[in-house]
Write a protein that holds these residues in place. Structure first.
Motif, PDB file in Angstrom:
ATOM      1  N   UNK A 167      42.422  44.008  46.061  1.00  0.00           N
ATOM      2  CA  UNK A 167      41.120  43.380  45.889  1.00  0.00           C
ATOM      3  C   UNK A 167      40.590  43.613  44.489  1.00  0.00           C
ATOM      4  N   UNK A 168      39.315  43.296  44.300  1.00  0.00           N
ATOM      5  CA  UNK A 168      38.667  43.411  42.991  1.00  0.00           C
ATOM      6  C   UNK A 168      37.923  44.742  42.924  1.00  0.00           C
ATOM      7  N   UNK A 210      42.661  44.133  41.077  1.00  0.00           N
ATOM      8  CA  UNK A 210      42.215  43.141  40.095  1.00  0.00           C
ATOM      9  C   UNK A 210      40.853  43.562  39.560  1.00  0.00           C
ATOM     10  N   UNK A 211      40.476  42.960  38.429  1.00  0.00           N
ATOM     11  CA  UNK A 211      39.159  43.198  37.835  1.00  0.00           C
ATOM     12  C   UNK A 211      38.757  41.939  37.082  1.00  0.00           C
ATOM     13  N   UNK A 212      37.467  41.747  36.859  1.00  0.00           N
ATOM     14  CA  UNK A 212      37.035  40.545  36.134  1.00  0.00           C
ATOM     15  C   UNK A 212      37.815  40.351  34.837  1.00  0.00           C
ATOM     16  N   UNK A 213      38.238  39.094  34.597  1.00  0.00           N
ATOM     17  CA  UNK A 213      39.045  38.826  33.407  1.00  0.00           C
ATOM     18  C   UNK A 213      38.758  37.492  32.752  1.00  0.00           C
ATOM     19  N   UNK A 214      37.770  36.763  33.240  1.00  0.00           N
ATOM     20  CA  UNK A 214      37.417  35.477  32.628  1.00  0.00           C
ATOM     21  C   UNK A 214      36.012  35.576  32.030  1.00  0.00           C
ATOM     22  N   UNK A 215      35.822  34.900  30.899  1.00  0.00           N
ATOM     23  CA  UNK A 215      34.529  34.905  30.206  1.00  0.00           C
ATOM     24  C   UNK A 215      34.001  36.327  30.017  1.00  0.00           C
ATOM     25  N   UNK A 216      34.854  37.171  29.460  1.00  0.00           N
ATOM     26  CA  UNK A 216      34.512  38.582  29.287  1.00  0.00           C
ATOM     27  C   UNK A 216      33.865  38.813  27.916  1.00  0.00           C
ATOM     28  N   UNK A 217      32.646  39.275  27.930  1.00  0.00           N
ATOM     29  CA  UNK A 217      31.939  39.615  26.699  1.00  0.00           C
ATOM     30  C   UNK A 217      32.351  41.017  26.268  1.00  0.00           C
ATOM     31  N   UNK A 218      32.530  41.215  24.961  1.00  0.00           N
ATOM     32  CA  UNK A 218      32.799  42.558  24.459  1.00  0.00           C
ATOM     33  C   UNK A 218      32.500  42.637  22.967  1.00  0.00           C
ATOM     34  N   UNK A 219      32.773  43.797  22.418  1.00  0.00           N
ATOM     35  CA  UNK A 219      32.504  44.092  21.012  1.00  0.00           C
ATOM     36  C   UNK A 219      33.608  43.540  20.118  1.00  0.00           C
ATOM     37  N   UNK A 220      33.258  43.176  18.885  1.00  0.00           N
ATOM     38  CA  UNK A 220      34.241  42.695  17.919  1.00  0.00           C
ATOM     39  C   UNK A 220      34.089  43.470  16.614  1.00  0.00           C
ATOM     40  N   UNK A 221      35.141  43.479  15.771  1.00  0.00           N
ATOM     41  CA  UNK A 221      35.067  44.189  14.494  1.00  0.00           C
ATOM     42  C   UNK A 221      33.892  43.728  13.634  1.00  0.00           C
ATOM     43  N   UNK A 222      33.341  44.672  12.897  1.00  0.00           N
ATOM     44  CA  UNK A 222      32.233  44.466  11.956  1.00  0.00           C
ATOM     45  C   UNK A 222      30.901  44.211  12.639  1.00  0.00           C
ATOM     46  N   UNK A 223      30.873  44.193  13.969  1.00  0.00           N
ATOM     47  CA  UNK A 223      29.615  44.060  14.691  1.00  0.00           C
ATOM     48  C   UNK A 223      29.496  42.792  15.502  1.00  0.00           C
ATOM     49  N   UNK A 224      28.686  42.870  16.556  1.00  0.00           N
ATOM     50  CA  UNK A 224      28.435  41.708  17.395  1.00  0.00           C
ATOM     51  C   UNK A 224      29.319  41.655  18.628  1.00  0.00           C
ATOM     52  N   UNK A 225      29.091  40.605  19.417  1.00  0.00           N
ATOM     53  CA  UNK A 225      29.841  40.389  20.661  1.00  0.00           C
ATOM     54  C   UNK A 225      30.432  38.994  20.672  1.00  0.00           C
ATOM     55  N   UNK A 226      31.511  38.825  21.391  1.00  0.00           N
ATOM     56  CA  UNK A 226      32.023  37.488  21.655  1.00  0.00           C
ATOM     57  C   UNK A 226      32.716  37.475  23.005  1.00  0.00           C
ATOM     58  N   UNK A 227      33.200  36.310  23.399  1.00  0.00           N
ATOM     59  CA  UNK A 227      33.773  36.104  24.722  1.00  0.00           C
ATOM     60  C   UNK A 227      35.277  35.903  24.612  1.00  0.00           C
ATOM     61  N   UNK A 228      36.007  36.452  25.555  1.00  0.00           N
ATOM     62  CA  UNK A 228      37.459  36.279  25.606  1.00  0.00           C
ATOM     63  C   UNK A 228      37.880  36.357  27.059  1.00  0.00           C
ATOM     64  N   UNK A 229      39.150  36.141  27.319  1.00  0.00           N
ATOM     65  CA  UNK A 229      39.640  36.250  28.685  1.00  0.00           C
ATOM     66  C   UNK A 229      41.076  36.721  28.693  1.00  0.00           C
ATOM     67  N   UNK A 230      41.481  37.325  29.792  1.00  0.00           N
ATOM     68  CA  UNK A 230      42.841  37.826  29.915  1.00  0.00           C
ATOM     69  C   UNK A 230      42.873  39.106  30.728  1.00  0.00           C
ATOM     70  N   UNK A 273      43.832  39.924  36.741  1.00  0.00           N
ATOM     71  CA  UNK A 273      42.521  39.369  36.368  1.00  0.00           C
ATOM     72  C   UNK A 273      41.956  38.538  37.508  1.00  0.00           C
ATOM     73  N   UNK A 274      40.680  38.723  37.790  1.00  0.00           N
ATOM     74  CA  UNK A 274      39.999  37.944  38.830  1.00  0.00           C
ATOM     75  C   UNK A 274      38.916  37.082  38.205  1.00  0.00           C
ATOM     76  N   UNK A 275      38.524  36.034  38.940  1.00  0.00           N
ATOM     77  CA  UNK A 275      37.454  35.152  38.473  1.00  0.00           C
ATOM     78  C   UNK A 275      36.151  35.487  39.196  1.00  0.00           C
ATOM     79  N   UNK A 276      35.151  34.619  39.061  1.00  0.00           N
ATOM     80  CA  UNK A 276      33.852  34.880  39.674  1.00  0.00           C
ATOM     81  C   UNK A 276      33.903  34.852  41.202  1.00  0.00           C
ATOM     82  N   UNK A 277      34.930  34.246  41.774  1.00  0.00           N
ATOM     83  CA  UNK A 277      35.068  34.168  43.231  1.00  0.00           C
ATOM     84  C   UNK A 277      35.968  35.255  43.785  1.00  0.00           C
TER      85      UNK A 277
END
Length: 425
Positions: A335-336, A262-282, A242-246
């Motif tokens: 690299x990223x 590596x690939x972006x892994x912090x403050x990652x927006x994605x889909x959640x069950x039953x609808x909508x988006x939220x933020x997670x990291x890892x 996981x990489x950060x913004x830098x």
């Protein structure tokens, strides 16, 4: 008991269950007991809790803002590519995923593949192939690919290395193009013969496996997390940190010699069950980012005269990655991942990536110190003299012209001709 107290208890149970299952998703998959790992920590959003059936996030997340999608999708958006998501299921209740899911999938626990009571697999699938909708700024890297749920962990039961191996075999039998595994175990390799054999069968079938590196890197200790660490033995496994913004390693991301990219892994927006988006990291969400890029590459080159196998896809993603340093390191690999650069370069790789050529001044060895001069420098003195010469010349010309004009006026007033003769009118 008051409704507030009941709500608090329900919230605690949800968070506890989510943390337990997410920990199982990241580390601890084995037939024997393994130490629990640090789970993905939710980043506060809206009410401070990632809820199922929440609102869409209208803003485009930073991980997508870094992409020029018109270039990335110039040759397609992953049409025809089928990605196995071995995780907690993919919830069909999210409108951004309903058209992306290829069912019915398969479950190895007491659950339904297209229902996700944990949310982990739904987030992973969204980063790969979420469809674009007007109400959300989030979308998948390959928004026309298909995702197939292989549910081997649920809110009631965590998977094992053996069920993970079974899911890999079933994905291979389904003839998928890519397998995403945002799970892993820190158990030693000699305790994972079934899992290793399944990865080998995927290699023999020419199927790429993209696996997360793990989230236990906060201590700085380097250790192997499987199946990601099989990348050092099999040429079809890409281990993603996981990489950060830098473009540096996220603090939680596991470092090791097995990390390929590596690939972006912090403050990652994605889909959640039953609808909508939220933020997670890892690193769980870094792997599908790379999987999406791989899906686009496979779609673009699948009909080339010389096919791009898993090894070529891995080498190309590593060679075109954004590098902080000239070569690879154990934190972010080569690299990223840069999907745009990867899609813009059609050169089929014939060898592993190589470090960037030195710039000649990167280490400061070719930079010479300036000579300290007290007073006027040679260049300044030359400029001053030149100014004096030019200024003096201009003054001389002005004096000559002025004298000539004065002499002419004097002659007119005295009536003298140029020969000294007086004129009388």
């Amino acid at each position: 008991m008051g409704s507030r107290a009941i709500g608090l208890r329900a919230g605690h149970r949800r968070r506890a269950t989510g943390a337990l299952v997410t920990a199982a998703c990241i580390v601890g998959l084995s037939t024997a007991a393994a130490a629990p790992a640090v789970a993905d920590d939710n980043t506060p959003l809206q009410s401070g809790e990632c809820k199922f059936g929440t609102d869409d996030i209208k803003e485009t997340p930073w991980s997508l803002q870094r992409l020029l999608t018109n270039q990335m999708w110039a040759s397609g958006q992953g049409e025809g590519i089928r990605v196995a998501v071995i995780d907690t299921g993919i919830d069909a209740g999210n409108k951004q995923l309903q058209d992306a899911i290829e069912g019915p999938g398969k479950s190895y626990v007491s659950g339904k593949p297209t229902q996700d009571r944990v949310g982990h697999g739904t987030k992973v699938a969204g980063i790969i192939a979420a469809r674009r909708v007007a109400s959300s700024g989030f979308y998948g890297i390959a928004p026309k690919a298909k995702v197939i749920p292989f549910q081997q962990t649920s809110d009631e039961k965590a998977g094992t290395a053996d069920t993970l191996a079974k899911a890999i075999d079933d994905a291979v039998a389904a003839k998928v193009d890519v397998i995403n595994i945002s799970q892993g175990t820190a158990a030693s390799e000699d305790r994972l013969p079934t899992l290793k054999a399944a990865v080998k069968r995927a290699q023999d079938s020419n199927i790429l496996i993209v696996a997360s590196a793990g989230n236990s890197g906060a201590s700085g200790e380097e250790k192997n997390i499987y199946p990601a660490a099989f990348s050092e033995e099999f040429d079809n496994v890409l281990a993603v940190a996981a990489s950060d913004r830098n473009n540096e390693r996220a603090p939680f991301s596991q470092a090791g010699s097995f990390v390929g990219i590596a690939a972006p892994g912090v403050d990652m927006v994605s889909t959640v069950p039953l609808g909508g988006n939220c933020v997670d990291q890892g690193t769980s969400f870094s792997a599908p980012y790379a999987t999406g890029a791989a899906a686009l590459l496979i779609a673009k080159h699948r009909h080339d005269k010389q096919a791009w196998g898993p090894q070529q896809i891995i080498w190309h993603l590593e060679q075109t990655a954004d590098r902080v340093r000239r070569g690879r390191d154990n934190n972010i690999g080569w690299g990223v991942v840069n999907p745009v650069a990867a899609l813009n370069d059609d050169t089929r790789p014939l060898a592993p990536p190589v470090p960037d050529k030195p710039s000649g001044v990167a280490d400061g060895s070719n930079i010479l110190p300036a000579v300290a001069t007290l007073g006027e420098t040679t260049e300044e003195r030359r400029a001053r003299i030149a100014l004096y010469i030019v200024g003096g010349g201009l003054l001389a010309v002005a004096a000559v012209v002025g004298s000539s004009v004065a002499l002419r006026d004097w002659r007119r007033k005295t009536g003298l001709t140029p020969h000294g003769e007086a004129k009388h009118g």
